[in-house]
Design a protein around this motif. Structure first.
Motif, short mmCIF file in Angstrom:
data_model
loop_
_atom_site.label_atom_id
_atom_site.label_comp_id
_atom_site.label_asym_id
_atom_site.label_seq_id
_atom_site.Cartn_x
_atom_site.Cartn_y
_atom_site.Cartn_z
N LYS A 1 4.81 6.40 -4.72
CA LYS A 1 4.60 6.76 -6.00
C LYS A 1 4.11 8.28 -6.41
N PRO A 2 3.23 8.70 -5.63
CA PRO A 2 2.97 10.34 -5.72
C PRO A 2 3.99 11.05 -5.45
N ASN B 1 0.77 -1.21 -0.03
CA ASN B 1 -0.15 0.11 -0.01
C ASN B 1 0.82 1.37 0.20
N ALA B 2 1.92 1.27 0.65
CA ALA B 2 2.84 2.43 0.85
C ALA B 2 3.65 2.77 -0.50
N LYS C 1 2.31 2.53 -3.42
CA LYS C 1 1.25 2.98 -4.21
C LYS C 1 0.89 4.28 -3.80
N ARG C 2 0.48 4.50 -2.52
CA ARG C 2 -0.25 5.67 -1.71
C ARG C 2 0.87 6.51 -1.47
N ILE C 3 2.04 6.42 -1.11
CA ILE C 3 2.93 7.32 -0.60
C ILE C 3 4.01 7.53 -1.28
#
Length: 255
Positions: A193-194, A186-187, A189-191
């Motif tokens: 990558k952005p 999850n990290a 993808k959500r932290i």
């Protein structure tokens, strides 16, 4: 030119007779207003209900839940209701239901089912015993340790802990291997990558991107541009140069 007192049907009124040209329009308006407003409201409600039913049938289908013995223990009319029971998101339920024959969500098998009126919906025997428990939230100290690891310069470009690093993080955070795997998935993808996307955009605005190695090799292998040819000389200029080099006088000097 037509008389101003002529009515809309072209009949000239008698002297002293008053003509009300707005009477037909008022009669039409009054007839339209005479319709009951409840009929419009009921038609709008029926239309909205039909659209909701259509959308629900398309995007939120009925789902049934099975235990490990392939026995149906629950059946729901919508995927949202099933997601609440499974402690999951409607998107996860929709994803697993889209697979052929269903899929496994939080340890239970789910699959789409018929939503006809003769089928029973709700929780059956054994549904509460196998219901997934709500995932506990991680402590802020644990999240801080994991964030500092994945956002460090040493791991930012390769956010995959080794076996030794996984054991160290398990000892520091108190999490097991599966919990660490889910958190890093999850990290990333959500932290991470952005954040990397923003940094790349900022660097492109600051300075133009350097040419790729392929472009650099092509530039090195390309031949040098030829020198620009000088302009052609006229016949008179050529004769003057030839006379100067041979020491003889030109046509003007000979005369």
């Amino acid at each position: 030119m037509a008389n101003d007192n002529t009515d809309q049907q072209g009949v000239k009124p008698l002297a002293g007779e008053r003509v009300d040209l707005a009477t037909p329009a008022l009669s039409i308006c009054s007839s339209s207003r005479s319709a009951s407003p409840t009929s419009h409201i009921s038609s709008n409600v029926a239309m909205a209900a039909a659209m909701n039913k259509k959308n629900r049938q398309k995007n939120d289908k009925a789902v049934e839940v099975l235990n490990k013995n392939s026995v149906v223990i629950a059946r729901f009319r919508t995927q949202t209701e099933c997601a609440k029971y499974l402690q999951a998101t409607p998107e996860a339920v929709s994803y697993h239901c889209s697979k052929k024959g269903g899929g496994i969500c939080n340890g239970l098998v789910i699959r789409p089912c018929d939503s006809s009126d003769d089928i029973e919906f709700g929780l059956f025997d054994g549904a509460e015993e196998v219901r997934p428990k709500r995932r506990p939230q991680l402590k802020p100290e644990t999240v801080d340790i994991l964030k500092r690891w994945i956002l460090s310069p040493d791991h930012k470009n390769n956010p995959y802990p080794t076996v030794k690093e996984t054991a160290t993080l398990m000892r520091k955070t108190g999490l097991d291997k599966t919990q660490l795997k889910h958190w890093f998935n999850n990290a990333r993808k959500r932290i991470l990558k952005p954040m990397l996307k923003k940094e790349k955009a900022a660097s492109l605005q600051a300075e133009p991107p350097a040419p790729s190695p392929v472009v650099q090799e092509k530039r090195k292998a390309a031949p040098e541009r030829k020198m620009k040819r000088p302009a052609k000389k006229t016949r008179v200029e050529s004769d003057v140069e030839n006379s100067d080099s041979s020491g003889t006088a030109g046509p003007s000097e000979a005369q």
